[in-house]
Scaffold this motif. Sequence first.
Motif, PDB file in Angstrom:
ATOM      1  N   MET A 346      -4.829   5.945 -25.945  1.00  0.00           N
ATOM      2  CA  MET A 346      -5.787   6.417 -24.940  1.00  0.00           C
ATOM      3  C   MET A 346      -5.071   6.843 -23.667  1.00  0.00           C
ATOM      4  SD  MET A 346      -8.964   3.725 -25.154  1.00  0.00           S
ATOM      5  CE  MET A 346      -9.742   3.309 -26.703  1.00  0.00           C
ATOM      6  N   ALA A 347      -4.156   6.004 -23.206  1.00  0.00           N
ATOM      7  CA  ALA A 347      -3.431   6.320 -21.978  1.00  0.00           C
ATOM      8  C   ALA A 347      -2.589   7.575 -22.149  1.00  0.00           C
ATOM      9  CB  ALA A 347      -2.543   5.137 -21.586  1.00  0.00           C
ATOM     10  N   ILE A 348      -1.961   7.746 -23.321  1.00  0.00           N
ATOM     11  CA  ILE A 348      -1.137   8.935 -23.568  1.00  0.00           C
ATOM     12  C   ILE A 348      -1.998  10.196 -23.562  1.00  0.00           C
ATOM     13  CG2 ILE A 348       0.272  10.085 -25.317  1.00  0.00           C
ATOM     14  CD1 ILE A 348       1.305   7.323 -26.130  1.00  0.00           C
ATOM     15  N   LEU A 349      -3.155  10.142 -24.239  1.00  0.00           N
ATOM     16  CA  LEU A 349      -4.026  11.313 -24.298  1.00  0.00           C
ATOM     17  C   LEU A 349      -4.567  11.685 -22.922  1.00  0.00           C
ATOM     18  CD1 LEU A 349      -5.984  10.481 -27.582  1.00  0.00           C
ATOM     19  CD2 LEU A 349      -4.285  12.275 -27.270  1.00  0.00           C
ATOM     20  N   GLU A 350      -4.933  10.683 -22.128  1.00  0.00           N
ATOM     21  CA  GLU A 350      -5.426  10.958 -20.777  1.00  0.00           C
ATOM     22  C   GLU A 350      -4.334  11.586 -19.917  1.00  0.00           C
ATOM     23  OE1 GLU A 350      -8.706   7.317 -20.572  1.00  0.00           O
ATOM     24  OE2 GLU A 350      -6.826   7.191 -19.471  1.00  0.00           O
ATOM     25  N   ALA A 351      -3.090  11.108 -20.072  1.00  0.00           N
ATOM     26  CA  ALA A 351      -1.990  11.687 -19.304  1.00  0.00           C
ATOM     27  C   ALA A 351      -1.705  13.114 -19.751  1.00  0.00           C
ATOM     28  CB  ALA A 351      -0.740  10.818 -19.461  1.00  0.00           C
ATOM     29  N   LEU A 352      -1.787  13.377 -21.063  1.00  0.00           N
ATOM     30  CA  LEU A 352      -1.586  14.735 -21.563  1.00  0.00           C
ATOM     31  C   LEU A 352      -2.648  15.686 -21.025  1.00  0.00           C
ATOM     32  CD1 LEU A 352      -0.669  14.038 -25.308  1.00  0.00           C
ATOM     33  CD2 LEU A 352       0.853  14.931 -23.537  1.00  0.00           C
ATOM     34  N   LYS A 353      -3.895  15.202 -20.941  1.00  0.00           N
ATOM     35  CA  LYS A 353      -4.981  16.041 -20.418  1.00  0.00           C
ATOM     36  C   LYS A 353      -4.758  16.357 -18.948  1.00  0.00           C
ATOM     37  CE  LYS A 353      -8.944  18.155 -20.507  1.00  0.00           C
ATOM     38  NZ  LYS A 353      -9.102  19.425 -21.240  1.00  0.00           N
ATOM     39  N   GLN A 354      -4.342  15.355 -18.154  1.00  0.00           N
ATOM     40  CA  GLN A 354      -4.113  15.573 -16.735  1.00  0.00           C
ATOM     41  C   GLN A 354      -2.945  16.522 -16.500  1.00  0.00           C
ATOM     42  OE1 GLN A 354      -5.961  14.566 -14.113  1.00  0.00           O
ATOM     43  NE2 GLN A 354      -7.421  13.784 -15.626  1.00  0.00           N
ATOM     44  N   SER A 355      -1.964  16.496 -17.379  1.00  0.00           N
ATOM     45  CA  SER A 355      -0.815  17.383 -17.215  1.00  0.00           C
ATOM     46  C   SER A 355      -1.108  18.810 -17.664  1.00  0.00           C
ATOM     47  CB  SER A 355       0.372  16.839 -18.016  1.00  0.00           C
ATOM     48  OG  SER A 355       0.118  16.929 -19.412  1.00  0.00           O
ATOM     49  N   GLY A 356      -2.221  19.012 -18.348  1.00  0.00           N
ATOM     50  CA  GLY A 356      -2.575  20.336 -18.837  1.00  0.00           C
ATOM     51  C   GLY A 356      -1.972  20.657 -20.193  1.00  0.00           C
ATOM     52  N   ALA A 357      -1.259  19.690 -20.788  1.00  0.00           N
ATOM     53  CA  ALA A 357      -0.624  19.949 -22.081  1.00  0.00           C
ATOM     54  C   ALA A 357      -1.597  19.812 -23.254  1.00  0.00           C
ATOM     55  CB  ALA A 357       0.549  18.991 -22.280  1.00  0.00           C
ATOM     56  N   LEU A 358      -2.656  19.020 -23.098  1.00  0.00           N
ATOM     57  CA  LEU A 358      -3.608  18.805 -24.166  1.00  0.00           C
ATOM     58  C   LEU A 358      -4.653  19.914 -24.142  1.00  0.00           C
ATOM     59  CD1 LEU A 358      -4.623  16.918 -26.462  1.00  0.00           C
ATOM     60  CD2 LEU A 358      -6.018  15.764 -24.735  1.00  0.00           C
TER      61      LEU A 358
END
Length: 365
Positions: A346-358
């Motif tokens: 969950m934490a990894i996916l949220e960080a990916l979304k905030q970075s714009g990579a997801l």
Amino acid sequence: MKHICCLLLLSLVSPLSLADRIKDLASVAGVRSNQLVGYGLVVGLDGTGDQTNQTPFTTQSFLSMMKQFGVTVPEGERVTLKNVAAVAIHAELPPFAKPGQTIDVTVSSLGNANSLRGGSLLMAPLKGVDGNIYALAQGNLVVGGFGAEGADGSRITVNVPVAGRIPSGAIVEREVPSNFNSGQPLVFHLKRSDFTTAKRVADVINTTLGPGVARPMDSTSVEVDAPINPSQRVSYLSMLENLEVTPGEEAAKVIINSRTGTIVVGKHVKVDPVAVTHGNLTVTVSESVEVSQPNGLAAGTTAVVPDSQVSIEEEDNPMFKFAPGPSLEDIVRAVNNVGAAPGDLMAILEALKQSGALKAELVVI
């Protein structure tokens, strides 16, 4: 176990695209059920009814019912009821339900009754949102839960004993007007809005019946010309709802249930080139007490001296890298390799979304 969870994730969210019937994808405008609600009394309880000194509306309802049968309780007379409970009744009136047909009803306690097991609902009207009576409910309750209580106050309860159902417990008294036979075109409303699916539904109907018969109105509705004769409309709709359509694929989404730790990654989720590392830092503080005592005859007093020990542990998780545009299989494999638990994912996916990579919508439920 971590690896098994993530691999199951892949099998759940990458199904083959199969054709579905129109009846499974859409509903017909105007063909709908209606909610009914009512109030009544359940009688015949074995001392598990409302405590009337705390629920005066139960006594009021009981006295009002008795007055209708010509029984008048003298004013000032205290009425104590143990076998009666005030209840709310609700039911769903199916489309095209006709007077004389029966529907199931659900009965739920409104007061402080301990159990409705063994009770019978007395005749109660069920009203629609317009205030009209559409059904009358009455019958013996089927209660799945039960409770037991000891003399010392100990008690045990299984399931919910203050709610039950009456199969076929209400008789329909009024029909809900419908515009199905008005002669107007039929309109299909998709259960999941999608422009691609709406277009494909119209295309399949036009391919079967001829061009221009069906017209997509928006991402939800498809209008279809239909016969005016009621019997022909029924046969016509029966044929239409069994046509098969391949629905449009869902937009890229990642669904996270923060309460259960469930994570579902959609088929079209992509990730831009990015490197990720994730680790947990654990700080442990332990406290102990030691006694300091002077040696021999030396001057001094005995004292209590605290002894604190602090240790730090950090997980040694390697950094992993996503290649350009990885597939769902690549994402699951990378997470498995690093050994991330669902909470870490969950934490990894949220960080990916905030970075714009997801490249997907992140939905937290």
